[in-house]
Design an enzyme around this catalytic site. Structure first.
Site, PDB file in Angstrom:
ATOM      1  N   ARG A  75       0.686  -0.849   0.206  1.00 27.64           N
ATOM      2  CA  ARG A  75       0.550  -0.022   0.139  1.00 27.64           C
ATOM      3  C   ARG A  75       0.786   1.233   0.040  1.00 27.64           C
ATOM      4  O   ARG A  75       0.608   2.964  -0.513  1.00 27.64           O
ATOM      5  CB  ARG A  75      -1.017  -0.265   1.336  1.00 27.64           C
ATOM      6  CG  ARG A  75      -2.262  -0.686   1.297  1.00 27.64           C
ATOM      7  CD  ARG A  75      -3.420  -0.684   1.690  1.00 27.64           C
ATOM      8  NE  ARG A  75      -2.763  -1.142   3.244  1.00 27.64           N
ATOM      9  CZ  ARG A  75      -2.465  -2.011   4.371  1.00 27.64           C
ATOM     10  NH1 ARG A  75      -3.007  -3.351   2.922  1.00 27.64           N
ATOM     11  NH2 ARG A  75      -2.042  -2.166   5.225  1.00 27.64           N
ATOM     12  N   TYR A  79       0.270   4.764  -2.472  1.00 27.97           N
ATOM     13  CA  TYR A  79      -0.645   5.750  -2.449  1.00 27.97           C
ATOM     14  C   TYR A  79       0.715   6.514  -2.538  1.00 27.97           C
ATOM     15  O   TYR A  79       0.477   7.628  -2.646  1.00 27.97           O
ATOM     16  CB  TYR A  79      -0.146   5.726  -0.276  1.00 27.97           C
ATOM     17  CG  TYR A  79      -1.234   4.903   0.548  1.00 27.97           C
ATOM     18  CD1 TYR A  79      -2.563   4.947  -0.073  1.00 27.97           C
ATOM     19  CD2 TYR A  79      -0.524   4.500   2.066  1.00 27.97           C
ATOM     20  CE1 TYR A  79      -3.851   4.082   0.202  1.00 27.97           C
ATOM     21  CE2 TYR A  79      -1.654   3.604   1.990  1.00 27.97           C
ATOM     22  CZ  TYR A  79      -3.229   3.438   1.660  1.00 27.97           C
ATOM     23  OH  TYR A  79      -3.946   2.452   2.223  1.00 27.97           O
ATOM     24  N   TYR A 101     -13.285   9.759   1.489  1.00 31.16           N
ATOM     25  CA  TYR A 101     -14.082   9.729   1.965  1.00 31.16           C
ATOM     26  C   TYR A 101     -13.587   9.713   3.496  1.00 31.16           C
ATOM     27  O   TYR A 101     -12.315   9.877   3.861  1.00 31.16           O
ATOM     28  CB  TYR A 101     -14.613   7.902   2.032  1.00 31.16           C
ATOM     29  CG  TYR A 101     -13.673   6.444   3.462  1.00 31.16           C
ATOM     30  CD1 TYR A 101     -12.507   6.256   2.818  1.00 31.16           C
ATOM     31  CD2 TYR A 101     -14.207   6.409   4.650  1.00 31.16           C
ATOM     32  CE1 TYR A 101     -11.902   5.134   3.156  1.00 31.16           C
ATOM     33  CE2 TYR A 101     -13.370   5.617   5.209  1.00 31.16           C
ATOM     34  CZ  TYR A 101     -12.386   5.155   4.699  1.00 31.16           C
ATOM     35  OH  TYR A 101     -11.503   3.852   5.311  1.00 31.16           O
TER      36      TYR A 101
HETATM   37  C1  SAM Z   1      -7.320   4.536   6.583  1.00 31.31           C
HETATM   38  S1  SAM Z   1      -8.792   4.467   7.820  1.00 31.31           S
HETATM   39  C2  SAM Z   1      -9.452   6.524   6.897  1.00 31.31           C
HETATM   40  C3  SAM Z   1     -10.247   7.242   7.436  1.00 31.31           C
HETATM   41  C4  SAM Z   1     -10.912   8.270   7.625  1.00 31.31           C
HETATM   42  N1  SAM Z   1     -10.430   9.130   6.620  1.00 31.31           N
HETATM   43  C5  SAM Z   1     -11.870   9.238   8.014  1.00 31.31           C
HETATM   44  O1  SAM Z   1     -11.857  10.023   8.080  1.00 31.31           O
HETATM   45  O2  SAM Z   1     -12.868   8.048   8.710  1.00 31.31           O
HETATM   46  C6  SAM Z   1      -9.378   3.498   8.141  1.00 31.31           C
HETATM   47  C7  SAM Z   1      -9.896   3.711   8.987  1.00 31.31           C
HETATM   48  O3  SAM Z   1     -11.395   4.464   9.619  1.00 31.31           O
HETATM   49  C8  SAM Z   1     -12.201   3.538  10.229  1.00 31.31           C
HETATM   50  N2  SAM Z   1     -13.345   3.300   9.164  1.00 31.31           N
HETATM   51  C9  SAM Z   1     -13.490   3.368   8.306  1.00 31.31           C
HETATM   52  N3  SAM Z   1     -15.217   3.244   7.923  1.00 31.31           N
HETATM   53  C10 SAM Z   1     -15.394   3.210   9.193  1.00 31.31           C
HETATM   54  C11 SAM Z   1     -16.506   3.256   9.166  1.00 31.31           C
HETATM   55  N4  SAM Z   1     -17.861   3.230   8.448  1.00 31.31           N
HETATM   56  N5  SAM Z   1     -17.261   2.673  10.240  1.00 31.31           N
HETATM   57  C12 SAM Z   1     -15.885   3.136  11.446  1.00 31.31           C
HETATM   58  N6  SAM Z   1     -14.955   3.507  11.483  1.00 31.31           N
HETATM   59  C13 SAM Z   1     -14.342   3.133  10.015  1.00 31.31           C
HETATM   60  C14 SAM Z   1     -11.280   2.356  10.106  1.00 31.31           C
HETATM   61  O4  SAM Z   1     -10.883   1.691  11.313  1.00 31.31           O
HETATM   62  C15 SAM Z   1     -10.685   1.727   9.857  1.00 31.31           C
HETATM   63  O5  SAM Z   1      -9.565   0.894   9.714  1.00 31.31           O
END
Ligand code: SAM
Length: 283
Positions: A75, A79, A101
């Protein structure tokens, strides 16, 4: 002004914006206007349906998902490629919008990096915040981070680095589904990796401490998924890439007597100078 300086090349720019977590309801008017007014849009979103929705806002939306590749690709490479592909358009003089997102700056390397690179090269670069998983978590789980305090860590950090934890505050762990992956090639790790995490956490929490696995809604038809379990059961429980794990406080807040006494003394002095204002001026 010489004719040369007058004949300016069009300057590229980059805006990284957050789409929020839930399709249709989290996009801010400002983020939408960055999308609509850009020349090209790059998208790293939570699922394909959200990508289709974004495509209705702009005729040139390019998904960043294919860069993940399959199998053996790190990754870290992906990135870096995201940064390179966005910067190529900025350098070509185009207004670029990177749509991510959640919040583009939360647990996301490329948006910070592309902004750093663009600014270093003299281009205009901006990050527009979005509603993150963290924001949804506070709302759905009824947590106010101001009450006990709240710590956020990428789960692997607790394994790879000495990381002091305050068990009197909330602990939010991101990317538990791939905890312990050092290759940056896997999208999931197994129960034995979560057991290492539990062993580390057991230095500060009892094994029966109640924890929460949280997944916020990404589509308006979904409900948040909230699972309660004991810490010891985390290894045997499925944790997906998009789950976030929350450990509520395990210890009460402890009073700092000496500091409180100091504050009491300050309060007393402030009250005294309110009662006798002239005395303090005369000093
Ligand atoms: C690479 S990070 C991205 C976070 C994203 N930029 C944000 O603002 O929430 C990915 C992590 O975000 C969290 N995450 C992503 N989608 C989620 C969701 N639908 N509900 C809860 N946590 C989420 C999880 O911990 C996941 O491993």
């Amino acid at each position: 002004m010489t004719p040369d300086t007058d004949r300016r090349e069009p300057r590229g720019s980059i805006a990284c914006v957050g789409l929020g977590m839930t399709l249709g309801s989290h996009l801010s008017p400002l983020a939408r206007s960055y999308i609509e007014q850009s020349d090209v849009v790059f998208a790293a979103l939570s699922d394909a349906i959200v990508e289709r929705w974004l495509e209705q806002m702009h005729p040139d939306v390019r998904s960043l998902q294919p860069y993940y590749g399959s199998g053996d690709k790190s990754r870290a490479v992906t990135y870096r490629e995201w940064v390179d592909v966005m910067m190529a358009e900025v350098r070509a003089g185009r207004r670029v919008c990177g749509v991510f997102y959640g919040h583009p700056g939360i647990f996301a390397w490329s948006p910070h990096e592309v902004i750093r690179v663009a600014r270093a090269e003299g281009f205009h670069a901006h990050m527009e915040p979005g509603i993150s998983a963290e924001d949804c978590l506070y709302a759905d789980l009824g947590i106010d981070p101001g009450r006990h305090g709240c710590q956020h860590y990428e789960a692997s950090q607790l394994l790879l680095y000495e990381t002091p934890i305050n068990p009197g505050a909330h602990l939010v762990l991101w990317q538990v589904g791939l905890v312990g992956d050092r290759s940056m090639k896997r999208f999931a790790t197994g129960p034995e990796y979560r057991q290492v995490l539990v062993d580390v956490l057991s230095r500060d929490y009892p094994p029966d401490h109640g924890i929460i696995i949280y997944r916020g809604a990404t589509l308006p038809i979904e409900r948040p998924r909230i699972r309660h379990l004991a810490l010891r059961d985390l290894p045997a429980t499925d944790v997906a890439a998009e789950d976030t794990v929350v450990l509520p406080p395990a210890a009460p807040l402890r009073a700092q007597r000496a500091v409180r006494e100091r504050l009491t003394e300050l309060d007393r002095m402030a009250a005294e100078s309110r009662e006798h204002p002239s005395a303090s001026h005369e000093k």
